[in-house]
Design a protein around this motif. Structure first.
Motif, mmCIF file in Angstrom:
data_model
loop_
_atom_site.group_PDB
_atom_site.id
_atom_site.type_symbol
_atom_site.label_atom_id
_atom_site.label_comp_id
_atom_site.label_asym_id
_atom_site.label_seq_id
_atom_site.Cartn_x
_atom_site.Cartn_y
_atom_site.Cartn_z
ATOM 1 N N THR A 98 0.817 -1.218 0.000
ATOM 2 C CA THR A 98 0.000 0.000 0.000
ATOM 3 C C THR A 98 0.851 1.268 0.000
ATOM 4 O O THR A 98 0.308 2.358 -0.166
ATOM 5 N N PHE A 99 2.179 1.136 0.181
ATOM 6 C CA PHE A 99 3.052 2.311 0.224
ATOM 7 C C PHE A 99 3.697 2.547 -1.142
ATOM 8 O O PHE A 99 4.098 1.595 -1.817
ATOM 9 N N PRO A 100 3.817 3.804 -1.552
ATOM 10 C CA PRO A 100 4.469 4.098 -2.836
ATOM 11 C C PRO A 100 5.958 3.783 -2.831
ATOM 12 O O PRO A 100 6.542 3.489 -3.879
ATOM 13 N N SER A 101 6.584 3.867 -1.669
ATOM 14 C CA SER A 101 7.985 3.477 -1.528
ATOM 15 C C SER A 101 8.151 2.782 -0.185
ATOM 16 O O SER A 101 7.387 3.031 0.756
ATOM 17 N N ILE A 102 9.168 1.924 -0.102
ATOM 18 C CA ILE A 102 9.343 1.080 1.082
ATOM 19 C C ILE A 102 10.803 1.166 1.515
ATOM 20 O O ILE A 102 11.711 1.051 0.690
ATOM 21 N N LEU A 127 8.109 -5.745 -5.658
ATOM 22 C CA LEU A 127 8.270 -4.528 -4.867
ATOM 23 C C LEU A 127 9.699 -4.000 -4.830
ATOM 24 O O LEU A 127 9.947 -2.929 -4.284
ATOM 25 N N LEU A 128 10.641 -4.722 -5.404
ATOM 26 C CA LEU A 128 12.039 -4.343 -5.224
ATOM 27 C C LEU A 128 12.352 -2.989 -5.851
ATOM 28 O O LEU A 128 13.166 -2.234 -5.321
ATOM 29 N N ASP A 129 11.713 -2.663 -6.968
ATOM 30 C CA ASP A 129 12.008 -1.407 -7.649
ATOM 31 C C ASP A 129 11.667 -0.187 -6.804
ATOM 32 O O ASP A 129 12.206 0.900 -7.051
ATOM 33 N N ARG A 130 10.792 -0.332 -5.826
ATOM 34 C CA ARG A 130 10.445 0.803 -4.952
ATOM 35 C C ARG A 130 10.857 0.556 -3.502
ATOM 36 O O ARG A 130 10.306 1.143 -2.581
ATOM 37 N N GLU A 210 9.611 1.112 7.100
ATOM 38 C CA GLU A 210 8.379 0.319 7.195
ATOM 39 C C GLU A 210 8.630 -1.041 7.838
ATOM 40 O O GLU A 210 7.709 -1.643 8.401
ATOM 41 N N LEU A 211 9.859 -1.530 7.762
ATOM 42 C CA LEU A 211 10.197 -2.838 8.336
ATOM 43 C C LEU A 211 11.610 -2.799 8.888
ATOM 44 O O LEU A 211 12.534 -2.384 8.181
ATOM 45 N N VAL A 212 11.768 -3.224 10.140
ATOM 46 C CA VAL A 212 13.086 -3.471 10.726
ATOM 47 C C VAL A 212 13.213 -4.966 10.982
ATOM 48 O O VAL A 212 12.322 -5.581 11.572
ATOM 49 N N SER A 213 14.307 -5.551 10.520
ATOM 50 C CA SER A 213 14.603 -6.951 10.807
ATOM 51 C C SER A 213 15.903 -6.990 11.597
ATOM 52 O O SER A 213 16.968 -6.636 11.084
ATOM 53 N N CYS A 214 15.799 -7.394 12.848
ATOM 54 C CA CYS A 214 16.972 -7.451 13.736
ATOM 55 C C CYS A 214 16.924 -8.787 14.461
ATOM 56 O O CYS A 214 16.389 -8.901 15.557
ATOM 57 N N ARG A 215 17.496 -9.800 13.843
ATOM 58 C CA ARG A 215 17.326 -11.161 14.349
ATOM 59 C C ARG A 215 18.634 -11.724 14.880
ATOM 60 O O ARG A 215 19.689 -11.571 14.276
ATOM 61 N N ASN A 216 18.518 -12.378 16.028
ATOM 62 C CA ASN A 216 19.662 -13.050 16.652
ATOM 63 C C ASN A 216 20.788 -12.081 16.962
ATOM 64 O O ASN A 216 21.973 -12.400 16.825
ATOM 65 N N VAL A 217 20.422 -10.897 17.361
ATOM 66 C CA VAL A 217 21.367 -9.869 17.798
ATOM 67 C C VAL A 217 21.167 -9.583 19.281
ATOM 68 O O VAL A 217 22.117 -9.581 20.070
#
Length: 273
Positions: A98-102, A127-130, A210-217
């Motif tokens: 739903t977002f124009p850029s991510i 979605l990679l292009d945006r 829009e997304l933070v991925s912080c795993r096993n830190v």
């Protein structure tokens, strides 16, 4: 001969020396894990004591670079914990459409495999292009490996299995070129990722994403540093954005827990209120 387990004072003096000389702050890392890694470093660097190691670190920047490999945890795979990436694909991506850029932040990216895994998911979902992925770590050599995007080819049979379990639409081979014993990831994936130095122990949030991925830190931090780091992550996630943690990590006992709801509890994915 390696000396017995270092005293609290010896450990504190080493970590203080590292912080003041090189501006890397390990003083809030979980002590038990830190001591295990330090024992391995003493053996590798052939130091008889933590005092000797401290002296060499202060006098020899190259010695510190070697020590840094032990103090930081650089374990990563493409699509590690496949169910997490399946949940990103199936539960998070529909909202992000739903977002124009991510913007995505992979905090503690190690040698880059998780950032590339997310880039592949976003590519397959159109979605990679945006999308712009910030991938950060404190280890310079790991960032160099990540930016190059070249990995040992013999790892890719395992990576391909994980890719399929993560809901991959086709073949992982579509995203790399085999060259002798190496696999070179696709240039379009690399172009979507900005690799940079960042420390959850000392730095602040640098972007709203829009997304933070912080795993096993977080599992390598003590409780005060965990709380600090989660605060930085919280400040980076926009309203209704998402935060993904590792399988053994949780917001349940964090003072920042009220800022999130559980979006996919089984895969430790949270949504900012």
């Amino acid at each position: 001969m390696i000396s017995p387990t270092p005293s609290d004072t010896e450990l504190a003096e080493l970590l203080d020396a590292v912080y003041h000389r090189y501006h890397y702050d390990f003083r809030g890392y979980a002590e038990a894990s830190l001591r295990r890694r330090l024992a391995s470093a003493l053996t590798h660097l052939r130091c008889a004591s933590v005092g000797e190691l401290r002296a060499r670190v202060l006098a020899q920047p190259r010695c510190f670079s070697e020590l840094l490999q032990f103090l930081t945890v650089q374990v990563s795979d493409l699509f590690r914990d496949p169910s997490y990436f399946r949940s990103i694909r199936e539960k998070v991506v529909p909202y992000l459409r739903t977002f124009p850029s991510i913007k995505v932040w992979v905090a503690g990216c190690a040698t880059g495999e998780e950032a590339y895994s997310l880039a592949i998911v976003f590519a397959e979902e159109g979605l990679l292009d945006r999308t712009l992925i910030y991938a950060t770590d404190i280890h310079p050599e790991s960032l160099r490996v990540a930016e190059a995007g070249v990995y040992a080819l013999d790892r890719f049979a395992r990576f391909s299995d994980s890719y399929r379990l993560a809901g991959g639409h086709g073949s992982l081979a579509n995203f790399y070129t085999a060259q002798y014993s190496s696999a070179i990831l696709d240039r379009k994936l690399k172009q979507s990722i900005l690799f940079s130095d960042h420390s959850l122990a000392t730095d602040v949030a640098f972007a709203e994403v829009e997304l933070v991925s912080c795993r096993n830190v977080l599992i390598y931090f003590d409780r005060p540093l965990q709380d600090r780091a989660i605060g930085v992550l919280r400040d980076s996630v926009r309203r209704k954005g998402f935060l993904g943690l590792g399988a053994k990590e949780t917001l349940r006992f964090s003072p920042h827990a009220e800022a999130f709801t559980e979006a996919v509890p089984e895969d430790r994915i949270y949504q900012r209120r």
